[in-house]
Design a protein around this motif. Structure first.
Motif, short mmCIF file in Angstrom:
data_model
loop_
_atom_site.label_atom_id
_atom_site.label_comp_id
_atom_site.label_asym_id
_atom_site.label_seq_id
_atom_site.Cartn_x
_atom_site.Cartn_y
_atom_site.Cartn_z
N ARG A 262 -26.27 -0.68 1.12
CA ARG A 262 -25.95 0.26 0.36
C ARG A 262 -26.88 1.39 0.48
O ARG A 262 -26.61 2.56 0.56
CB ARG A 262 -25.89 -0.12 -1.34
N ARG A 263 -28.16 1.21 0.63
CA ARG A 263 -29.16 2.43 0.80
C ARG A 263 -29.09 2.74 2.24
O ARG A 263 -29.21 4.02 2.47
CB ARG A 263 -30.46 1.88 0.66
N PHE A 264 -28.62 1.90 3.24
CA PHE A 264 -28.60 2.45 4.66
C PHE A 264 -27.50 3.26 4.52
O PHE A 264 -27.65 4.42 5.48
CB PHE A 264 -28.41 1.40 5.56
N ARG A 265 -26.35 3.09 3.97
CA ARG A 265 -25.17 4.00 4.15
C ARG A 265 -25.58 5.33 3.67
O ARG A 265 -24.90 6.39 3.76
CB ARG A 265 -23.86 3.17 3.53
N ALA A 266 -26.02 5.02 2.20
CA ALA A 266 -26.55 6.41 1.59
C ALA A 266 -27.30 7.25 2.40
O ALA A 266 -27.11 8.71 2.15
CB ALA A 266 -27.08 6.06 0.26
N GLU A 267 -28.09 6.86 3.15
CA GLU A 267 -28.99 7.43 3.92
C GLU A 267 -28.62 8.14 5.32
O GLU A 267 -28.94 9.19 5.99
CB GLU A 267 -30.42 6.76 4.13
N THR A 268 -27.60 7.26 6.06
CA THR A 268 -27.16 7.74 7.23
C THR A 268 -25.99 8.15 7.43
O THR A 268 -25.27 8.46 8.21
CB THR A 268 -27.67 6.47 8.25
N GLY A 269 -24.91 7.75 6.41
CA GLY A 269 -23.45 7.83 6.31
C GLY A 269 -22.87 6.75 6.94
O GLY A 269 -21.80 6.79 7.48
N LEU A 270 -23.66 5.87 7.63
CA LEU A 270 -23.16 4.71 8.53
C LEU A 270 -23.51 3.46 7.86
O LEU A 270 -24.47 3.30 7.41
CB LEU A 270 -23.41 4.87 9.83
N SER A 271 -22.58 2.28 8.33
CA SER A 271 -23.25 0.92 8.04
C SER A 271 -24.36 0.48 9.05
O SER A 271 -24.31 1.23 10.08
CB SER A 271 -21.90 -0.03 8.14
N PRO A 272 -25.12 -0.50 8.67
CA PRO A 272 -26.22 -0.63 9.99
C PRO A 272 -25.39 -1.12 11.05
O PRO A 272 -26.23 -1.00 12.22
CB PRO A 272 -26.89 -1.92 9.19
N GLN A 273 -24.45 -1.86 11.02
CA GLN A 273 -23.91 -2.39 12.24
C GLN A 273 -23.40 -1.07 13.13
O GLN A 273 -23.79 -0.97 14.34
CB GLN A 273 -22.71 -3.30 12.10
N ARG A 274 -22.71 -0.30 12.49
CA ARG A 274 -22.09 0.88 13.13
C ARG A 274 -23.25 1.88 13.81
O ARG A 274 -23.23 2.22 14.89
CB ARG A 274 -21.24 1.87 12.42
#
Length: 334
Positions: A262-274
């Protein structure tokens, strides 16, 4: 100036089709970035021409207008056509375009590359040019775009798209600044990474931005107790050639996998895998451009494991094979 050389190597012609309500910054982006692209001998590589459906005064969304001398006939001579956004009386955002604008677009020669900036994608969609193709637009207009143009494969979370399913590529970009990303990408495609990087340096912008436009969507500011995922991203970037799991990344930040994602997507706009695939693609592109490593070794060092996996990911992202990409971007500037 060597006139003979100029005549033997004509510049790539970019036509910018502007409309009432134009955003001056978007017109400036096109002229600035393409106008700065030069060959090693200093020769300009592009000719940028602004045109309008009706020559004359074109209203902007600022407190000044511009005067455009060229009419739509310029579109028939272009190698690339770019359609920026327009505010105010623009009907494209309502799903339709005027007969005049439609007739102007019909002048574009088959095989000509077409691109849009921001809500300029509404014009291309209303003209039927994006049916069945990938496209994006400003995040704030995505819901309206999807409702008006259900036949377009909208991808709302990325900065720009490039679709090769038709006879010529069509590219679309998100908000204003994504127009910079798009133009640099086109320069890179046309004349290689060295030229694009030089343009970026001279314009004082990054040659490539990570992430997508989802990170710019309005959202509440994270609470003080929420941690960043920056350390995990830095760790992963140092180990692109090795297996990296979501569990490892979450453990580095002492988070659960769910919270980390959740935090990763909020910061980068992407899932960790993508995000990880995107970074590996960037590493692979760098190795293809700057090294003589065989494709299978490039795949290993970038973390794809096999040449087949790299080929699949690169083709999905850019529509080319690793060998074709290397031939294009390692060539000497014209």
């Amino acid at each position: 100036m060597d006139t003979a050389n100029e005549e033997s190597e004509p510049r790539h012609r970019v036509a910018v089709l502007v409309r009432d309500g134009l955003l001056p910054i978007e017109l400036g982006i096109v002229h600035r970035l393409f106008g700065r692209a030069k060959a090693a001998d200093g020769r300009l590589l592009y000719e940028v021409v602004t045109c309008a459906v009706r020559p004359g005064r074109v209203r902007s969304d600022a407190d000044f207008d511009i005067v455009v001398d060229a009419g739509p006939e310029v579109l028939a001579t272009a190698d690339t056509v770019i359609v920026p956004a327009a505010h105010g009386s623009d009907t494209a955002v309502e799903g339709r375009i005027s007969r005049e604008l439609s007739a102007a677009l019909d002048l574009i020669r088959p095989g000509t590359r077409i691109a849009s900036i921001c809500t300029g994608a509404f014009v291309l969609a209303a003209a039927g040019l994006l049916d069945g193709r990938r496209a994006t637009t400003h995040w704030d207009a995505c819901e309206r775009f999807r409702r008006l143009f259900p036949r377009v494969r909208l991808e709302p979370d990325i900065l720009y798209t490039e679709d090769h399913t038709g006879e010529a590529p069509i590219l679309t970009s998100a908000g204003v600044a994504a127009g910079i990303d798009l133009c640099l990408h086109l320069v890179r495609r046309d004349f290689g990474a060295a030229v694009a990087n030089s343009v970026a340096r001279r314009t004082v912008v990054p040659p490539h931005r990570e992430g997508g436009q989802a990170q710019y969507v309005e959202r509440p500011v994270p609470g003080d107790g929420e941690r960043s995922t920056g350390r995990a991203r830095a760790w992963a970037l140092d180990r692109l050639g090795q297996p990296v799991t979501l569990r490892q990344l979450a453990d580095l930040e002492a988070m659960s996998v769910r919270t980390f994602t959740r935090r990763f997507r909020a910061e980068t706009g992407l899932s960790p895998q993508r995000w990880l695939v995107q970074q590996r693609l960037e590493r692979a592109r760098q190795l293809l451009e700057e090294s003589d490593l065989p494709v299978d070794r490039v795949a290993e060092q970038a973390g794809f494991g096999t040449a087949a996996s790299l080929r699949q990911h690169l083709h999905r992202a850019l529509g080319v094979s690793p060998s074709a990409y290397r031939r294009t971007f390692r060539r000497a500037p014209a």
